[in-house]
Scaffold this active site. Structure first.
Site, PDB file in Angstrom:
ATOM      1  N   ASP A 106      45.216  17.957 -74.651  1.00 27.15           N
ATOM      2  CA  ASP A 106      44.496  19.225 -74.808  1.00 27.15           C
ATOM      3  C   ASP A 106      42.988  18.939 -74.786  1.00 27.15           C
ATOM      4  O   ASP A 106      42.509  18.048 -75.506  1.00 27.15           O
ATOM      5  CB  ASP A 106      44.909  19.830 -76.163  1.00 27.15           C
ATOM      6  CG  ASP A 106      44.422  21.260 -76.346  1.00 27.15           C
ATOM      7  OD1 ASP A 106      44.196  21.947 -75.349  1.00 27.15           O
ATOM      8  OD2 ASP A 106      44.299  21.677 -77.525  1.00 27.15           O
ATOM      9  N   HIS A 107      42.251  19.672 -73.976  1.00 26.89           N
ATOM     10  CA  HIS A 107      40.789  19.538 -73.898  1.00 26.89           C
ATOM     11  C   HIS A 107      40.300  18.108 -73.654  1.00 26.89           C
ATOM     12  O   HIS A 107      39.387  17.632 -74.357  1.00 26.89           O
ATOM     13  CB  HIS A 107      40.108  20.086 -75.168  1.00 26.89           C
ATOM     14  CG  HIS A 107      40.245  21.569 -75.303  1.00 26.89           C
ATOM     15  ND1 HIS A 107      39.521  22.454 -74.549  1.00 26.89           N
ATOM     16  CD2 HIS A 107      41.050  22.322 -76.097  1.00 26.89           C
ATOM     17  CE1 HIS A 107      39.873  23.698 -74.873  1.00 26.89           C
ATOM     18  NE2 HIS A 107      40.805  23.649 -75.814  1.00 26.89           N
TER      19      HIS A 107
ATOM     20  N   GLY B 222      39.994  28.888 -83.119  1.00 28.94           N
ATOM     21  CA  GLY B 222      39.775  28.939 -84.558  1.00 28.94           C
ATOM     22  C   GLY B 222      40.291  30.206 -85.222  1.00 28.94           C
ATOM     23  O   GLY B 222      40.973  31.026 -84.609  1.00 28.94           O
TER      24      GLY B 222
ATOM     25  N   HIS C 221      43.770  29.807 -73.724  1.00 28.83           N
ATOM     26  CA  HIS C 221      43.488  29.043 -74.953  1.00 28.83           C
ATOM     27  C   HIS C 221      43.150  30.035 -76.058  1.00 28.83           C
ATOM     28  O   HIS C 221      43.063  31.241 -75.836  1.00 28.83           O
ATOM     29  CB  HIS C 221      42.293  28.111 -74.709  1.00 28.83           C
ATOM     30  CG  HIS C 221      42.680  26.874 -73.970  1.00 28.83           C
ATOM     31  ND1 HIS C 221      42.646  25.621 -74.528  1.00 28.83           N
ATOM     32  CD2 HIS C 221      43.147  26.705 -72.710  1.00 28.83           C
ATOM     33  CE1 HIS C 221      43.051  24.744 -73.648  1.00 28.83           C
ATOM     34  NE2 HIS C 221      43.362  25.366 -72.525  1.00 28.83           N
TER      35      HIS C 221
ATOM     36  N   ASN D 219      48.162  28.782 -75.677  1.00 33.28           N
ATOM     37  CA  ASN D 219      47.873  27.730 -76.659  1.00 33.28           C
ATOM     38  C   ASN D 219      47.753  28.280 -78.075  1.00 33.28           C
ATOM     39  O   ASN D 219      46.958  29.203 -78.321  1.00 33.28           O
ATOM     40  CB  ASN D 219      46.532  27.071 -76.317  1.00 33.28           C
ATOM     41  CG  ASN D 219      46.616  26.147 -75.127  1.00 33.28           C
ATOM     42  OD1 ASN D 219      47.562  26.195 -74.358  1.00 33.28           O
ATOM     43  ND2 ASN D 219      45.619  25.298 -74.975  1.00 33.28           N
ATOM     44  N   ILE D 220      48.505  27.686 -78.981  1.00 30.93           N
ATOM     45  CA  ILE D 220      48.489  28.137 -80.376  1.00 30.93           C
ATOM     46  C   ILE D 220      48.375  26.921 -81.300  1.00 30.93           C
ATOM     47  O   ILE D 220      49.257  26.058 -81.306  1.00 30.93           O
ATOM     48  CB  ILE D 220      49.786  28.928 -80.698  1.00 30.93           C
ATOM     49  CG1 ILE D 220      49.849  30.195 -79.823  1.00 30.93           C
ATOM     50  CG2 ILE D 220      49.853  29.290 -82.184  1.00 30.93           C
ATOM     51  CD1 ILE D 220      51.186  30.898 -79.818  1.00 30.93           C
TER      52      ILE D 220
HETATM   53  O1  G3H Z   1      41.376  23.875 -78.989  1.00 31.93           O
HETATM   54  C1  G3H Z   1      41.368  23.006 -79.848  1.00 31.93           C
HETATM   55  C2  G3H Z   1      42.609  22.703 -80.601  1.00 31.93           C
HETATM   56  O2  G3H Z   1      42.884  23.687 -81.579  1.00 31.93           O
HETATM   57  C3  G3H Z   1      42.530  21.322 -81.181  1.00 31.93           C
HETATM   58  O3  G3H Z   1      41.654  21.278 -82.254  1.00 31.93           O
HETATM   59  O4  G3H Z   1      40.066  19.425 -81.780  1.00 31.93           O
HETATM   60  O5  G3H Z   1      40.484  20.225 -84.129  1.00 31.93           O
HETATM   61  O6  G3H Z   1      42.237  18.934 -82.892  1.00 31.93           O
HETATM   62  P1  G3H Z   1      41.065  19.867 -82.789  1.00 31.93           P
HETATM   63  P1  13P Z   2      43.721  28.659 -81.527  1.00 36.43           P
HETATM   64  O1  13P Z   2      42.599  28.088 -82.325  1.00 36.43           O
HETATM   65  O2  13P Z   2      43.538  30.120 -81.316  1.00 36.43           O
HETATM   66  O3  13P Z   2      45.061  28.347 -82.102  1.00 36.43           O
HETATM   67  O4  13P Z   2      43.657  27.985 -80.062  1.00 36.43           O
HETATM   68  C1  13P Z   2      44.247  26.730 -79.831  1.00 36.43           C
HETATM   69  C2  13P Z   2      43.894  26.141 -78.519  1.00 36.43           C
HETATM   70  O5  13P Z   2      43.373  26.782 -77.632  1.00 36.43           O
HETATM   71  C3  13P Z   2      44.211  24.727 -78.312  1.00 36.43           C
HETATM   72  O6  13P Z   2      43.709  24.245 -77.114  1.00 36.43           O
HETATM   73 ZN    ZN Z   3      41.911  25.258 -76.464  1.00 37.32          ZN
END
Ligand code: G3H
Ligand code: 13P
Ligand code: ZN
Length: 323
Positions: free
Chosen positions: A93-94, A190, A225, A268-269
């Site tokens: 992810d990202h 968030g 996302h 994405n959740i």
């Molecule tokens: O989009 C981001 C995801 O919720 C992951 O969050 O970078 O705090 O692991 P994190």
């Molecule tokens: P949320 O913060 O809305 O759960 O989004 C998660 C996300 O996009 C992870 O890549």
């Molecule tokens: Zn994301």
């Protein structure tokens, strides 16, 4: 054979094809620890939903990349020995660099996201294409991103959202060769997605932009996302048990249900799962101040997360009974 296939994972090609045809979206849930991974896999097994389990750079730093990867392998061994296995993709992810994507692919990921959305258009294309060339040589699928979501994208922070410009998508998809595209239509990361004045309603997602994007790249797999709904019942439990999360608000589930029926085939959740676990743990601590066995608070948190995942798959994503 690619490493991920030996481990029993799948890439996202078939998943997305079926989701697009069937008018539902594949859930992409983040995990950082064993309880989250168990809740996701057992929840998806029980609701017979295909799933993308995703790992952020932050998750790798927190849990140790090797440990996370072996946890995912262990989870997959359980899934594949069950009576009715489900397709599971292991996704980065990202991802913010070519090197990180390569490292994940080498360790057995079946799908990666290269998030070049904070770069100028040409740089985003060059970075994304470089990742696609490497990933496709290993049969791994790639998600790119165009447009910037408000909120926090890993270490990239944005105060405002820059909606995806439909004029850009065709060229981006053609020149990069990506398999799916994350777009910005009003979701954000968030638990505080909108700053609402008293009595103000959450604004609708920009379905007009989504429709225009679908018109430009018909049949292409779109990703959303920042799609937690910041479920009020859990925010309430948090606030009643010592937490302070006033003003937390997310995307209404009806909006996500509508999106899932369109070209959006991955949602994405992450934040919703964090809220569930925090709510239950806070409640156990308040109700039983003498409790000190982690299994006694992580266990109920895991159960509640599993329940939430089953409900989301059934009522929001429409992915239940599709595996
Ligand atoms: O989009 C981001 C995801 O919720 C992951 O969050 O970078 O705090 O692991 P994190
Ligand atoms: P949320 O913060 O809305 O759960 O989004 C998660 C996300 O996009 C992870 O890549
Ligand atoms: Zn994301």
């Amino acid at each position: 054979m690619s490493l991920y296939k030996k481990l029993g994972f799948v890439n996202t090609i078939d998943m997305f094809k079926k989701a697009n045809k069937g008018g539902y979206a594949i859930p992409a849930y983040n995990f950082n620890n064993m309880e989250q991974l168990q809740a996701i896999l057992f929840g998806c097994l029980e609701s017979r939903s295909p799933v993308i389990i995703q790992v952020s750079k932050g998750a790798r730093d927190y849990a140790n990349q090797t440990l996370l990867r072996y946890m995912a392998e262990g989870g997959m061994a359980i899934v594949n020995s069950s009576d009715h296995p489900i397709p599971v993709a292991l996704h980065l992810d990202h991802g913010d660099s070519y090197e990180l994507c390569v490292s994940c692919i080498e360790s057995g990921f079946s799908s990666v996201m290269i998030d070049g959305s904070s770069h100028p258009f040409e740089e985003n294309i060059a970075l994304t294409k470089k990742v696609v060339d490497y990933a496709h040589a290993h049969d791994v699928t790639v998600e790119g991103e165009l447009g910037v979501l408000a909120g926090i994208e890993d270490e990239v922070q944005s105060e405002v959202s820059h909606y995806t410009d439909p004029d850009d998508v065709e060229e981006f998809v053609k020149r990069t060769g990506v398999d799916s595209l994350a777009i910005s239509i009003g979701t954000s990361h968030g638990a505080y997605k909108f700053k609402l004045k008293p009595g103000e309603k959450v604004p609708d997602l920009r379905f007009d932009i989504l429709e225009e994007i679908e018109r430009r790249i018909p049949g292409f797999s779109i990703v959303l996302h920042g799609s937690s709904s910041v479920l009020p019942e859990y925010v309430k439990i948090i606030n009643e048990n010592g937490g302070q999360m006033s003003g937390a608000v997310g995307i209404p589930e009806e909006q996500l249900r509508k999106a899932a029926k369109s070209a959006v085939c991955k949602i994405n959740i992450d934040s919703d799962g964090r809220l569930v676990m925090t709510a239950i743990i806070r409640k156990v601590f308040k109700d039983k101040p003498g409790e000190f066995d982690p299994r006694k608070y992580l266990g109920p948190a895991r159960e509640e997360l599993k329940k939430m995942i089953i409900r989301k798959n059934r009522e929001v994503l429409g992915s239940a009974d599709q595996a």
